[in-house]
Design an enzyme around this catalytic site. Structure first.
Site, PDB file in Angstrom:
ATOM      1  N   HIS A   1      44.614 -18.097 -21.926  1.00  0.00           N
ATOM      2  CA  HIS A   1      44.478 -18.289 -20.470  1.00  0.00           C
ATOM      3  C   HIS A   1      44.026 -19.709 -20.140  1.00  0.00           C
ATOM      4  CE1 HIS A   1      44.616 -13.942 -20.441  1.00  0.00           C
ATOM      5  NE2 HIS A   1      43.589 -13.909 -21.261  1.00  0.00           N
TER       6      HIS A   1
ATOM      7  N   THR B   1      38.251 -15.079 -13.719  1.00  0.00           N
ATOM      8  CA  THR B   1      39.160 -14.353 -14.608  1.00  0.00           C
ATOM      9  C   THR B   1      38.626 -12.933 -14.760  1.00  0.00           C
ATOM     10  OG1 THR B   1      37.858 -15.090 -16.501  1.00  0.00           O
ATOM     11  CG2 THR B   1      39.809 -16.387 -15.969  1.00  0.00           C
TER      12      THR B   1
HETATM   13  N1  LIG Z   1      38.566 -17.364 -22.623  1.00  0.00           N
HETATM   14  C1  LIG Z   1      38.355 -17.641 -21.327  1.00  0.00           C
HETATM   15  N2  LIG Z   1      37.203 -17.432 -20.691  1.00  0.00           N
HETATM   16  C2  LIG Z   1      37.320 -17.800 -19.390  1.00  0.00           C
HETATM   17  C3  LIG Z   1      36.164 -17.711 -18.517  1.00  0.00           C
HETATM   18  C4  LIG Z   1      34.972 -17.137 -18.988  1.00  0.00           C
HETATM   19  C5  LIG Z   1      33.852 -17.135 -18.176  1.00  0.00           C
HETATM   20  C6  LIG Z   1      33.928 -17.731 -16.903  1.00  0.00           C
HETATM   21 CL1  LIG Z   1      32.477 -17.798 -15.905  1.00  0.00          CL
HETATM   22  C7  LIG Z   1      35.129 -18.260 -16.437  1.00  0.00           C
HETATM   23  S1  LIG Z   1      35.244 -19.050 -14.895  1.00  0.00           S
HETATM   24  N3  LIG Z   1      36.756 -19.475 -14.650  1.00  0.00           N
HETATM   25  O1  LIG Z   1      34.834 -18.129 -13.849  1.00  0.00           O
HETATM   26  O2  LIG Z   1      34.415 -20.248 -15.007  1.00  0.00           O
HETATM   27  C8  LIG Z   1      36.244 -18.250 -17.235  1.00  0.00           C
HETATM   28  C9  LIG Z   1      38.538 -18.303 -19.019  1.00  0.00           C
HETATM   29  S2  LIG Z   1      39.584 -18.284 -20.336  1.00  0.00           S
END
Ligand SMILES: Nc1nc(-c2ccc(Cl)c(S(N)(=O)=O)c2)cs1
Ligand SMILES: [Zn+2]
Length: 271
Positions: free
Chosen positions: A71, A213
């Site tokens: 992702h 996500t």
């Molecule tokens: N492996 C991955 N983890 C994420 C992720 C994990 C925690 C968080 Cl807090 C987020 S975000 N976009 O809200 O900052 C994205 C994306 S892709």
């Protein structure tokens, strides 16, 4: 559709509808304290208690695992000697430790950020994810669901005339991890290498939201800095050119951006 995996809108058709796009994401994703949002600067409230951040360990040259998560590209600190990389201040209720950072992007220089300012999207958005350090009370488990268990620092990225030297090691590592689950490591890098100068980090927006996500947990205290990071256009395009969403390398990883969510009754504050 329960067994289908989540994906971004750009992946739905090419995957022949075998994945769930943003309007079908499960978990907490259909609730009312979601992220990202469009930040309308004329409606934000100045909050004088939103002071400067104190960054500890952000200048430490560390080794990072660089992973294609399917992702995004995720950087995980491989701190072995327990050096803490953490933030405090900035109106946060506690100290928060870095767990990972990752990015969202597009090939279009005005469509790659998740947050937007007055309807304007940027080329990319960098998220540094932190988890709340619990005191000695040891109530880690039930605190897990508190509305501010996670603090994300968000930096908007725009194309500039110069190559950003701080991003060279990450950009050069991308061609080593084209497919999901692939990893590589880069060493001698500090978080500050990626960020604008610290004295430019006093101006930021603050609101309560969620992971962008699935499962979109509504546990995030968001900070969106006003000062953008500048990368050369070619550096920005490398992310879409070198990374893929799928094993067969048929779908370039690009437009990994969740659409804006309703702000609802929430207030956005400004330092
Ligand atoms: N492996 C991955 N983890 C994420 C992720 C994990 C925690 C968080 Cl807090 C987020 S975000 N976009 O809200 O900052 C994205 C994306 S892709
Ligand atoms: Zn993110």
């Amino acid at each position: 559709a329960a067994e289908l995996h989540w994906c971004y809108k750009v992946q739905v058709e090419p995957s022949n509808y075998t994945c769930l796009g943003p309007d079908k994401w499960g978990g907490n994703c259909q609730k009312s304290r979601q992220s990202p949002i469009d930040i309308v600067t004329s409606k934000v409230q100045v909050n004088k208690s939103l002071g400067p951040f104190s960054f500890s360990g952000y200048n430490e040259k560390l080794e990072w695992t660089v992973q294609n998560s399917g992702h995004s590209v995720v950087m995980l600190p491989t701190t072995t000697d327990g050096t803490e990389v953490a933030i405090a201040g900035g109106g946060l209720p506690a100290r928060y430790q870095v767990t990972q950072f990752h990015l969202h992007w597009s090939r279009l220089m005005d469509a790659g950020s998740e947050h937007s300012i007055n309807g304007e999207h940027f080329a990319m958005e960098l998220h540094i994810v932190h988890q709340k350090e619990e005191g000695t009370s040891g109530n880690q488990n039930d605190a897990q669901d508190s509305g501010d268990d996670t603090a994300v620092l968000a930096f908007l990225v725009k194309p500039g005339p110069k190559v950003n030297d701080g991003f060279r090691p990450l950009v050069e590592a991308l061609s080593k991890i084209p497919r999901p689950e692939m990893n590589t490591t880069i060493g001698g890098i500090s978080l500050l290498d990626f960020l604008p100068n610290e004295e430019k980090l006093r101006h930021y927006f603050r609101y309560l939201g969620s992971l962008t996500t699935p499962t979109c947990d509504e546990t995030v205290i968001w900070t969106v800095f006003e000062e953008p990071i500048e990368l050369h256009r070619d550096q920005i395009l490398e992310f879409s050119d070198k990374l893929y969403y799928d094993e067969k390398q048929r779908q370039n990883m690009t437009d990994n951006v969740r659409p804006a969510q309703d702000q609802g009754q929430r207030t956005v504050y400004k330092s």
